[in-house]
Design a protein around this motif. Sequence first.
Motif: not given
Length: 337
Positions: A57-60, A195-196, A221-224, A274-275
């Motif tokens: 989820v944090s990829a974005g 976070q990480d 995508w390979w990074v994610v 997120i915030g």
Amino acid sequence: MTAVIFGVVVLLTAAFAFLNGFRDASTAVALAVRTRALTPSVAVLLAAFFNFVGALVSAGLAVAVSQAWISLPPGTDGLSILVAGLASACAWGLLLWWRGIPASSTHALVGGLAGAGLASLAMGGDGVGGVDQSLLFQVVLPLVLSPLVAYSGAFMLVYPATWAARYTQPNVVNQRFRRSQAIAAGAVAFGHGLQDGQRVSAVLLLALLAAGYSDGGTIPWWVVLLSAGMMTAGTMFGGWRISHTVGYKITRIDPLRGSVAQIFSAVILFVGAIGLHWPLSTTHTVTAAVLGAGENQHFSVTNRKLVIRIVGLWALTPAATAALAFVLALALTPLPG
């Protein structure tokens, strides 16, 4: 030569992500195992799953993090800085894991990059742009604020929790809070991935930019998958030395206080990622919340010598990794450009 050093950076980033999951995510399940809300095997599987989902989820967020974080010199100079910084962070993480000390992987990485950049400047090269702001907003402020907020918030929340349970039988209270603690453990693991995961992906994006393989506008995508997969693999192995310190050595904890500490930690991590888009340490947050919830009792239960030692090593982490990365970066300067 650029391709070779880029490959080394990818390998070191994978090792850093593995150690991150190995050390930090185990903190998410330490209390649930301590209070018998979850068995160790179920706790590790739960943490691994939610850590993986959080990292995906944090990829974005990783693109924004890489653009607002630091800037590296192009070519082998920038890649060598990453090599030194990552190697330093990995070495320090292994040392503290062996000692059973919970500490921040992010602070270790930022300190390592700062030390490597300083070595580059000392040798007449380009340094790391934005490292002063990174030290302020990713090390100093989170080091001061997040433990204080986690400690005081968990301490205060014990009051309404114990008041609500004042007329309930102790065995019923423990049973209910063990259930909530199992959910909270997954939430903390998800927050850790949020976070990480973005910072591991951001390191790879910086490497792609320095090597000239990307413009930094999108994340492959390979990074994610590499970031999420290696963090999950590290979680599956479980850093039980640190879990034992958090769950058993710092303070005495029961299901009610453990649930309060984990729920409040998860909220802080979600708000930070997120915030506020603040890089908060899962280790610092959970450890401080555990200490705060455990301190709110009618008898002394805290190992104060251990707490002082842990806080001292938290403060030492960026300086130690900066010094080690400085030496490593000097050793890498003869590499041809």
